[in-house]
Design a protein around this motif. Structure first.
Motif, mmCIF file in Angstrom:
data_model
loop_
_atom_site.group_PDB
_atom_site.id
_atom_site.type_symbol
_atom_site.label_atom_id
_atom_site.label_comp_id
_atom_site.label_asym_id
_atom_site.label_seq_id
_atom_site.Cartn_x
_atom_site.Cartn_y
_atom_site.Cartn_z
ATOM 1 N N VAL A 92 -0.719 -0.364 16.067
ATOM 2 C CA VAL A 92 -1.176 -0.753 14.730
ATOM 3 C C VAL A 92 -2.410 0.050 14.314
ATOM 4 C CG1 VAL A 92 -2.212 -2.647 13.408
ATOM 5 C CG2 VAL A 92 -0.161 -3.053 14.790
ATOM 6 N N GLN A 93 -3.346 0.180 15.218
ATOM 7 C CA GLN A 93 -4.563 0.920 14.886
ATOM 8 C C GLN A 93 -4.248 2.373 14.527
ATOM 9 O OE1 GLN A 93 -8.624 0.347 16.654
ATOM 10 N NE2 GLN A 93 -8.073 2.203 17.778
ATOM 11 N N GLN A 94 -3.370 2.989 15.280
ATOM 12 C CA GLN A 94 -2.999 4.377 15.003
ATOM 13 C C GLN A 94 -2.266 4.511 13.669
ATOM 14 O OE1 GLN A 94 -0.830 4.855 18.652
ATOM 15 N NE2 GLN A 94 -2.465 6.034 19.646
ATOM 16 N N ASN A 95 -1.407 3.538 13.339
ATOM 17 C CA ASN A 95 -0.748 3.544 12.034
ATOM 18 C C ASN A 95 -1.779 3.466 10.911
ATOM 19 O OD1 ASN A 95 2.405 3.290 11.561
ATOM 20 N ND2 ASN A 95 1.991 2.392 13.575
ATOM 21 N N LEU A 96 -2.757 2.593 11.067
ATOM 22 C CA LEU A 96 -3.778 2.436 10.034
ATOM 23 C C LEU A 96 -4.654 3.680 9.930
ATOM 24 C CD1 LEU A 96 -4.874 -1.233 10.814
ATOM 25 C CD2 LEU A 96 -3.463 -0.485 8.903
ATOM 26 N N ARG A 97 -5.068 4.209 11.075
ATOM 27 C CA ARG A 97 -5.951 5.384 11.080
ATOM 28 C C ARG A 97 -5.234 6.620 10.538
ATOM 29 N NH1 ARG A 97 -11.331 4.053 11.487
ATOM 30 N NH2 ARG A 97 -11.772 2.801 13.347
ATOM 31 N N TYR A 98 -3.918 6.692 10.724
ATOM 32 C CA TYR A 98 -3.167 7.834 10.215
ATOM 33 C C TYR A 98 -3.357 7.968 8.710
ATOM 34 C CZ TYR A 98 0.718 10.931 9.083
ATOM 35 O OH TYR A 98 1.471 11.973 8.594
ATOM 36 N N ALA A 99 -3.252 6.833 8.009
ATOM 37 C CA ALA A 99 -3.440 6.855 6.558
ATOM 38 C C ALA A 99 -4.874 7.205 6.200
ATOM 39 C CB ALA A 99 -3.061 5.504 5.958
ATOM 40 N N SER A 148 -4.974 4.482 2.504
ATOM 41 C CA SER A 148 -4.707 5.782 1.883
ATOM 42 C C SER A 148 -5.520 5.954 0.600
ATOM 43 C CB SER A 148 -3.215 5.946 1.591
ATOM 44 O OG SER A 148 -2.806 5.112 0.515
ATOM 45 N N SER A 149 -6.315 4.924 0.267
ATOM 46 C CA SER A 149 -7.231 4.935 -0.888
ATOM 47 C C SER A 149 -6.519 5.238 -2.208
ATOM 48 C CB SER A 149 -8.371 5.938 -0.651
ATOM 49 O OG SER A 149 -9.171 5.522 0.431
ATOM 50 N N PRO A 150 -5.480 4.475 -2.534
ATOM 51 C CA PRO A 150 -4.773 4.731 -3.797
ATOM 52 C C PRO A 150 -5.585 4.256 -4.994
ATOM 53 C CG PRO A 150 -3.934 2.728 -2.805
ATOM 54 C CD PRO A 150 -4.925 3.307 -1.828
ATOM 55 N N ASN A 151 -5.267 4.803 -6.149
ATOM 56 C CA ASN A 151 -5.829 4.303 -7.401
ATOM 57 C C ASN A 151 -4.942 3.239 -8.033
ATOM 58 O OD1 ASN A 151 -8.068 6.065 -7.296
ATOM 59 N ND2 ASN A 151 -6.845 7.724 -8.192
ATOM 60 N N LEU A 152 -3.700 3.151 -7.541
ATOM 61 C CA LEU A 152 -2.728 2.167 -8.032
ATOM 62 C C LEU A 152 -1.822 1.800 -6.873
ATOM 63 C CD1 LEU A 152 -1.275 0.649 -10.395
ATOM 64 C CD2 LEU A 152 0.052 2.740 -10.766
ATOM 65 N N LEU A 153 -1.574 0.501 -6.697
ATOM 66 C CA LEU A 153 -0.719 0.016 -5.614
ATOM 67 C C LEU A 153 0.522 -0.634 -6.208
ATOM 68 C CD1 LEU A 153 -0.424 -0.488 -2.524
ATOM 69 C CD2 LEU A 153 -1.522 -2.710 -2.903
ATOM 70 N N LEU A 154 1.693 -0.170 -5.768
ATOM 71 C CA LEU A 154 2.968 -0.715 -6.208
ATOM 72 C C LEU A 154 3.599 -1.475 -5.053
ATOM 73 C CD1 LEU A 154 4.380 2.528 -7.924
ATOM 74 C CD2 LEU A 154 2.886 0.780 -8.928
ATOM 75 N N LEU A 155 4.055 -2.687 -5.310
ATOM 76 C CA LEU A 155 4.679 -3.517 -4.281
ATOM 77 C C LEU A 155 6.105 -3.836 -4.706
ATOM 78 C CD1 LEU A 155 1.476 -4.879 -4.733
ATOM 79 C CD2 LEU A 155 2.106 -5.515 -2.411
ATOM 80 N N ASP A 156 7.064 -3.312 -3.953
ATOM 81 C CA ASP A 156 8.480 -3.451 -4.287
ATOM 82 C C ASP A 156 9.095 -4.577 -3.455
ATOM 83 O OD1 ASP A 156 11.054 -3.172 -5.115
ATOM 84 O OD2 ASP A 156 11.388 -1.207 -4.203
ATOM 85 N N GLU A 157 9.070 -5.789 -4.010
ATOM 86 C CA GLU A 157 9.608 -6.966 -3.333
ATOM 87 C C GLU A 157 9.148 -7.026 -1.878
ATOM 88 O OE1 GLU A 157 13.476 -8.387 -4.414
ATOM 89 O OE2 GLU A 157 13.821 -6.663 -5.708
#
Length: 219
Positions: A92-99, A148-157
């Motif tokens: 989990v940590q590596q997945n988060l740090r990758y972004a 990933s520091s987005p300016n907009l977050l989209l959540l698809d269901e």
């Protein structure tokens, strides 16, 4: 904030979108096949409209007349899918740090420790993706998108496929994101109760067209 006026066609399906979003959280409800995922994929850049424009803040992302089409990786828009798409060989940590590593320190909107705390991921950091429940994996997916520091977050269901108990576990995290993060979000679903819980202004997508829905009216 977000302004769209475009048409996208695939086979016999036509999506005609006129949208002006100024609120932090916009809910879009619609039945399966109404075009919800197609709409998000056009905004993020996975699909390209045949005509029209998509503008976020002062930046034109798509303008078919001017032949503008900003590449997906340059839009700073994150899309969370129904299924958590984690790197299985990483914990989990590596997945988060990758972004996080993909963003320069000066451009990072959120701190690693704050996202871990917000989504209560500390106890999961050293688990591999296959060791996570569906709800845990989706929380990690959301955390990775935020880092990933987005300016907009989209959540698809994002809650599709989760049982009622897991949905009730994740919805409070999404509510905290709305209340605590300065981040515009679009949340699409075919379950109105999720948008009611999040107190989202809601529009309905019906046969490829957006329609106004009075707040919390059952459809």
């Amino acid at each position: 904030m977000l302004k769209c006026d475009f048409q996208y066609q695939h086979a016999d399906f036509i999506l005609n979108v006129e949208l002006e979003m100024q609120q932090q959280l916009l809910g879009i409800i619609g039945a399966s096949g109404s075009g919800k995922s197609t709409l998000l994929k056009n905004i993020v850049g996975l699909l390209q409209p045949q005509q029209g424009y998509i503008q976020f803040n002062d930046r034109m992302l798509v303008d078919t007349q001017q032949k503008i089409h900003v590449a997906m990786h340059q839009r700073k828009i994150a899309l969370i899918f129904q299924n958590a798409l984690l790197f299985p060989h990483m914990n989990v940590q590596q997945n988060l740090r990758y972004a996080e590593k993909l963003v320069s320190k000066s451009e990072r909107k959120f701190q690693f420790a704050n996202i871990v705390e917000l989504l209560e991921l500390k106890s999961l950091l050293h688990r591999k993706a296959h060791q996570l429940s569906g709800g845990e994996a989706q929380r990690v997916s959301i955390g990775r998108a935020l880092l990933s520091s987005p300016n907009l977050l989209l959540l698809d269901e994002p809650l599709t496929g989760l049982d009622s108990k897991l949905k009730q576990q994740i919805l409070p995290f999404l509510k905290r994101m709305k209340d605590e993060l300065d981040l515009p979000m679009i949340y699409v679903t075919h379950h109105l109760e999720e948008l009611e819980y999040l107190e989202a202004e809601t529009v309905q997508l019906n046969q490829g067209r957006l329609q106004t829905v009075p707040k919390f009216e059952r459809i």
